[in-house]
Write an enzyme that holds these catalytic residues in place. Sequence first.
Site, PDB file in Angstrom:
ATOM      1  N   PRO A 135      18.094  31.771  63.173  1.00 38.39           N
ATOM      2  CA  PRO A 135      19.236  30.863  63.216  1.00 38.39           C
ATOM      3  C   PRO A 135      18.830  29.398  63.022  1.00 38.39           C
ATOM      4  O   PRO A 135      19.685  28.544  62.789  1.00 38.39           O
ATOM      5  CB  PRO A 135      19.851  31.084  64.605  1.00 38.39           C
ATOM      6  N   GLU A 179      13.104  35.324  71.304  1.00 42.76           N
ATOM      7  CA  GLU A 179      13.621  33.952  71.215  1.00 42.76           C
ATOM      8  C   GLU A 179      13.247  33.268  69.910  1.00 42.76           C
ATOM      9  O   GLU A 179      13.714  32.186  69.618  1.00 42.76           O
ATOM     10  CB  GLU A 179      13.121  33.118  72.395  1.00 42.76           C
ATOM     11  N   ARG A 206      22.670  42.686  44.134  1.00 42.94           N
ATOM     12  CA  ARG A 206      23.822  42.848  43.236  1.00 42.94           C
ATOM     13  C   ARG A 206      23.810  41.860  42.072  1.00 42.94           C
ATOM     14  O   ARG A 206      24.513  42.054  41.090  1.00 42.94           O
ATOM     15  CB  ARG A 206      25.141  42.811  44.007  1.00 42.94           C
ATOM     16  N   ASP A 231      33.129  36.940  41.269  1.00 45.09           N
ATOM     17  CA  ASP A 231      33.075  36.994  42.733  1.00 45.09           C
ATOM     18  C   ASP A 231      33.528  35.677  43.357  1.00 45.09           C
ATOM     19  O   ASP A 231      33.314  34.612  42.789  1.00 45.09           O
ATOM     20  CB  ASP A 231      31.632  37.200  43.225  1.00 45.09           C
TER      21      ASP A 231
HETATM   22 CL1  6GU Z   1      18.646  35.001  60.352  1.00 45.72          CL
HETATM   23  N1  6GU Z   1      18.774  35.567  62.904  1.00 45.72           N
HETATM   24  C1  6GU Z   1      19.390  35.599  64.092  1.00 45.72           C
HETATM   25  N2  6GU Z   1      18.753  36.121  65.145  1.00 45.72           N
HETATM   26  N3  6GU Z   1      20.627  35.150  64.287  1.00 45.72           N
HETATM   27  C2  6GU Z   1      21.240  34.644  63.232  1.00 45.72           C
HETATM   28  C3  6GU Z   1      20.662  34.591  61.957  1.00 45.72           C
HETATM   29  C4  6GU Z   1      19.390  35.057  61.842  1.00 45.72           C
HETATM   30  N4  6GU Z   1      21.531  34.019  61.115  1.00 45.72           N
HETATM   31  C5  6GU Z   1      22.606  33.750  61.845  1.00 45.72           C
HETATM   32  N5  6GU Z   1      22.447  34.129  63.103  1.00 45.72           N
END
Ligand code: 6GU
Length: 229
Positions: free
Chosen positions: A89, A116, A154, A169
């Site tokens: 994230p 984590e 794709r 798309d």
């Molecule tokens: Cl790539 N990993 C995690 N754990 N949570 C996320 C993510 C990735 N992308 C959005 N939320």
Amino acid sequence: MRIDILTLFPEMFDSPLSASILKRAQDDGIVDIVLTNIRDFAADSYRKVDDKPYGGGPGMVMMPGPVFDCVEHVRELSLEKGRVILLTPQGRTFTQQKAGRLSKEKRLILIAGRYEGFDERIRIGLGAEQISIGDYVLNGGELAAMVIIDAVVRLLPGALGDEDSSKDDSFSQGLLEYPQYTRPEVFRGMKVPDILLSGDHKKIAQWRQQQALERTQKIRPDLLKDNKE
Ligand code: 6GU
């Protein structure tokens, strides 16, 4: 293209990779997807791959050793060095434009994190790019890796059948896609717009362009602003 997935949960990928377009693309030799379990590269007999964060705090951090050893192992399986991507994230948000760029690569090495996060030296030492799929937290990078693989594969030449196409798309022209209709002509009192039955291809194209613009304005005005990467 070759895609390596490094994960603690390879079994999570079994069913998404064995259906529909992703299955066909592999069967047709358009993409080669290889799963490797990071835990196989743990140094001790407990197969430990995570540890407590220095400085304290909750949760566990992925140790650098097993991840480095795993990357070095998969690198030996193919001559193409490959671009290393950490799913976290903390990364830049994945977009259609990013999917297009990644689809031009010969090899991707995707590393799905759990716990984590990754020891920072994994990112630094591997020169890895970090990618997130949106502003929410998942239990791990596995589903994010699948999202990226789906979006990238794709776009590979030959991955979609003749009747399919990625060029209309949503997002590919910077707009949401226009509304689509199929049979029947009237469903529960709702009629297909007359223009689509008119046979006038020029008018239909104009209508679709207008609809795409209106939809985008209403639902995703952010896409119309000049704020792309
Ligand atoms: Cl790539 N990993 C995690 N754990 N949570 C996320 C993510 C990735 N992308 C959005 N939320």
